[in-house]
Design a protein around this motif. Structure first.
Motif, PDB file in Angstrom:
ATOM      1  N   SER A 173      29.802   0.673  13.061  1.00 53.56           N
ATOM      2  CA  SER A 173      30.967   1.152  12.295  1.00 53.56           C
ATOM      3  C   SER A 173      32.281   0.540  12.778  1.00 53.56           C
ATOM      4  CB  SER A 173      31.055   2.677  12.393  1.00 53.56           C
ATOM      5  OG  SER A 173      31.190   3.090  13.748  1.00 53.56           O
ATOM      6  N   PHE A 174      32.262  -0.073  13.966  1.00 47.90           N
ATOM      7  CA  PHE A 174      33.463  -0.725  14.506  1.00 47.90           C
ATOM      8  C   PHE A 174      33.643  -2.081  13.829  1.00 47.90           C
ATOM      9  CE2 PHE A 174      35.090  -3.619  17.961  1.00 47.90           C
ATOM     10  CZ  PHE A 174      36.426  -3.253  17.812  1.00 47.90           C
ATOM     11  N   GLU A 175      34.779  -2.298  13.170  1.00 49.39           N
ATOM     12  CA  GLU A 175      35.001  -3.487  12.366  1.00 49.39           C
ATOM     13  C   GLU A 175      35.535  -4.677  13.157  1.00 49.39           C
ATOM     14  OE1 GLU A 175      37.505  -2.408   9.138  1.00 49.39           O
ATOM     15  OE2 GLU A 175      36.020  -1.102   8.191  1.00 49.39           O
ATOM     16  N   GLY A 176      35.918  -4.492  14.403  1.00 45.35           N
ATOM     17  CA  GLY A 176      36.424  -5.596  15.211  1.00 45.35           C
ATOM     18  C   GLY A 176      37.914  -5.824  15.030  1.00 45.35           C
ATOM     19  N   TRP A 177      38.502  -6.587  15.943  1.00 48.65           N
ATOM     20  CA  TRP A 177      39.945  -6.812  15.941  1.00 48.65           C
ATOM     21  C   TRP A 177      40.323  -8.254  15.632  1.00 48.65           C
ATOM     22  CZ3 TRP A 177      39.176  -3.741  20.882  1.00 48.65           C
ATOM     23  CH2 TRP A 177      39.350  -2.366  20.648  1.00 48.65           C
ATOM     24  N   ILE A 219      41.200 -12.041  15.934  1.00 48.59           N
ATOM     25  CA  ILE A 219      41.645 -12.916  17.018  1.00 48.59           C
ATOM     26  C   ILE A 219      42.148 -12.103  18.218  1.00 48.59           C
ATOM     27  CG2 ILE A 219      44.053 -13.168  16.273  1.00 48.59           C
ATOM     28  CD1 ILE A 219      43.764 -16.181  16.931  1.00 48.59           C
ATOM     29  N   GLU A 220      42.667 -10.883  17.962  1.00 49.49           N
ATOM     30  CA  GLU A 220      43.094 -10.021  19.065  1.00 49.49           C
ATOM     31  C   GLU A 220      41.909  -9.633  19.950  1.00 49.49           C
ATOM     32  OE1 GLU A 220      45.136  -7.325  16.178  1.00 49.49           O
ATOM     33  OE2 GLU A 220      46.585  -7.153  17.820  1.00 49.49           O
ATOM     34  N   GLY A 221      40.738  -9.516  19.342  1.00 51.26           N
ATOM     35  CA  GLY A 221      39.546  -9.150  20.098  1.00 51.26           C
ATOM     36  C   GLY A 221      39.204 -10.176  21.160  1.00 51.26           C
ATOM     37  N   ALA A 222      39.450 -11.464  20.868  1.00 50.60           N
ATOM     38  CA  ALA A 222      39.190 -12.514  21.858  1.00 50.60           C
ATOM     39  C   ALA A 222      40.087 -12.344  23.075  1.00 50.60           C
ATOM     40  CB  ALA A 222      39.405 -13.892  21.226  1.00 50.60           C
ATOM     41  N   ALA A 223      41.355 -12.009  22.832  1.00 45.10           N
ATOM     42  CA  ALA A 223      42.294 -11.796  23.941  1.00 45.10           C
ATOM     43  C   ALA A 223      41.919 -10.565  24.761  1.00 45.10           C
ATOM     44  CB  ALA A 223      43.717 -11.669  23.393  1.00 45.10           C
ATOM     45  N   ILE A 224      41.481  -9.511  24.088  1.00 46.13           N
ATOM     46  CA  ILE A 224      41.091  -8.285  24.798  1.00 46.13           C
ATOM     47  C   ILE A 224      39.832  -8.521  25.633  1.00 46.13           C
ATOM     48  CG2 ILE A 224      40.291  -5.904  24.486  1.00 46.13           C
ATOM     49  CD1 ILE A 224      42.076  -5.796  21.972  1.00 46.13           C
ATOM     50  N   ILE A 237      35.623  -9.271  18.374  1.00 42.54           N
ATOM     51  CA  ILE A 237      36.189 -10.081  17.289  1.00 42.54           C
ATOM     52  C   ILE A 237      35.656  -9.620  15.935  1.00 42.54           C
ATOM     53  CG2 ILE A 237      36.294 -12.387  16.254  1.00 42.54           C
ATOM     54  CD1 ILE A 237      36.255 -13.541  19.089  1.00 42.54           C
ATOM     55  N   PHE A 238      34.319  -9.467  15.824  1.00 40.26           N
ATOM     56  CA  PHE A 238      33.701  -9.172  14.535  1.00 40.26           C
ATOM     57  C   PHE A 238      33.264  -7.718  14.379  1.00 40.26           C
ATOM     58  CE2 PHE A 238      32.763 -13.666  15.525  1.00 40.26           C
ATOM     59  CZ  PHE A 238      33.487 -14.251  14.488  1.00 40.26           C
ATOM     60  N   GLY A 239      33.158  -7.011  15.497  1.00 42.77           N
ATOM     61  CA  GLY A 239      32.750  -5.623  15.434  1.00 42.77           C
ATOM     62  C   GLY A 239      31.250  -5.450  15.548  1.00 42.77           C
ATOM     63  N   ILE A 240      30.829  -4.199  15.622  1.00 45.07           N
ATOM     64  CA  ILE A 240      29.406  -3.847  15.680  1.00 45.07           C
ATOM     65  C   ILE A 240      29.253  -2.433  15.135  1.00 45.07           C
ATOM     66  CG2 ILE A 240      29.614  -3.001  18.048  1.00 45.07           C
ATOM     67  CD1 ILE A 240      26.742  -3.981  18.536  1.00 45.07           C
TER      68      ILE A 240
END
Length: 440
Positions: free
Chosen positions: A183-187, A189-194, A178-181
């Motif tokens: 250099s990865f910025e996160g996705w 609300i889509e991140g929660a589904a993934i 959701i928020f990233g870590i």
């Protein structure tokens, strides 16, 4: 399940299920918490998805109920090879039905959620989440129905471990995706589904391995056509009405969400949080609703009706006392919980109001849930379906709507409690009346 003391047997079966339910219910709660950090529109969006996602999950639950009832009765009759064919068939049929339902849902995402009250502020988040969620639901069905197969055999420890595995994976992945870590910025609300997709894929692979190799409760080949057709008919005879009864809940919740939406997005966000807290607050009832049916079905297969009645009454008394304690705790900690799940003061206040009123009816709601699951276990799904219709569309939603007209959102919450009080009385009387008829 056929000879041991009833109370101890149900306790030994339910405690592992409670631990598993904590992990399973954490899916929604963890998702809700992290998504709430994105903002009110994202939180409102996930609230709009709840009735729809629960519709698909309800199909899984219903098929699990049919699977558990049929297999447990077959085991009670000591027909073990037939039980294996039934279990294999149940998994195949469940995957096909959920895939069909999710495919339809995928193509109507936009008009469906606009109908539910989603607007331009929330619709992009709803679409982003649901496009992934619908695909992932196909993997969810395998561990859910697989757990029903294990419970039917009397094993509740393994299902709890599978649920805990999925919950742990989801909880670890949510903040990262959701928020990233780094250099990865996160996705977002889509991140929660993934995160849920990955957790369910791992859960499905684990369940298939356990059922086929470790426990040998299923075959990896399709049963013979005659056995497949017969098992499908037997399972769907209970599973479809049970799924229909479970699907009535999200339909009613959709109507209720649309009513709540008239009070603003803040009210929808608060109602969504309250609904997810409810799933945690009632986890013991939900665990009992999964362990009581196989106990009833096996004793039904062995013609031990007295044990069925005693088990039902013991569970009803217990959930009333337990949920009263839960209500007291929620009332005390309502301000802390509200501040954890919402940033806006109005949303926090509505969440607090929800928790000071609605949980008072959770024990009575527990009686309704246990009665319905018991009738399904007795192979009387039509009776359970009728009770579900009565609960949602004669008592629960109408009482909430009338309460809302009279006293606003406060009255709506009070109406939810009144609806549960009335339906609990009807459910308890119906169960006891059935056994008086059987005895005559």
């Amino acid at each position: 399940m056929l000879t041991a003391p009833i109370g101890k047997t149900l306790k030994d079966m339910t405690i592992p299920m409670v631990m598993g339910m904590i992990a399973l219910m954490s899916f929604n709660l963890v998702d809700t918490f992290f998504i709430s950090l994105l903002g009110t529109h994202e939180l409102a969006a996930i609230s709009f998805t709840f009735p729809v996602t629960f519709t698909v999950i309800s199909l899984n639950i219903g098929l699990g109920i049919g699977t558990s009832a049929v297999i447990a009765k077959t085991i009670g009759q000591k027909h073990y090879h037939l039980a294996k064919d039934q279990a294999t068939t149940a998994l195949i049929v469940a995957v096909l039905l959920v895939a069909a339902l999710s495919t339809i849902g995928w193509f109507i995402i936009d008009p469906l959620f606009k109908l539910l009250g989603s607007d331009d502020n929330t619709q992009p988040f709803v679409i982003a989440y649901m496009k992934i969620w619908y695909f992932s639901s196909v993997f969810l069905v395998i561990p859910m129905v697989g757990n029903a197969i294990l419970r039917a055999s009397g094993d509740t420890k393994t299902p709890s471990m599978v649920m805990a595995l999925g919950g742990a994976i989801n909880a670890m992945l949510d903040p990262i995706l959701i928020f990233g870590i780094g250099s990865f910025e996160g996705w977002g609300i889509e991140g929660a589904a993934i995160a849920s997709l990955i957790a369910w894929m791992i859960g499905a692979a684990t369940m298939l391995y356990l059922l086929s190799n470790r426990r040998q409760l299923i075959d990896l080949a399709v049963p013979k056509s005659s056995a497949f057709v017969q098992a499908t008919k037997t399972i769907l005879k209970i599973g479809l009405p049970a799924a229909g009864a479970n699907m009535l809940t999200p339909i009613a919740m959709s109507i209720l969400t649309a009513i709540v939406a008239t009070y603003g997005h803040e009210a929808v966000a608060a109602f969504g949080v309250g609904s997810r807290i409810e799933s945690i607050a009632c986890m013991l009832v939900l665990a009992l609703s999964m362990t009581l049916p196989p106990f009833i079905s096996q004793n039904l297969g062995a013609s031990q009706h007295g044990r069925v009645q005693l088990a039902y009454k013991l569970c009803c008394k217990f959930v009333l006392l337990w949920q009263l304690g839960v209500f007291i705790l929620l009332a005390i900690f309502a301000p802390i919980i509200a501040s954890a799940f919402a940033q806006e003061v109005e949303v926090q206040q509505t969440i607090q109001t929800f928790m000071w009123i609605v949980p008072l009816g959770y024990g009575l709601q527990g009686i309704v849930i246990l009665t319905n699951s018991s009738f399904n276990a007795l192979h009387l799904p039509s009776t359970a379906l009728k009770l579900s219709v009565l609960r949602l569309f004669v008592f629960y939603v109408p009482c909430a709507y009338i309460g809302g007209l009279m006293f606003g959102i406060l009255g709506l919450f009070i109406g939810c409690v009144v609806g549960n009080i009335l339906m609990a009385g009807v459910s308890y009387v119906s169960f006891n009346r059935y056994f008086r008829t059987v005895e005559v």
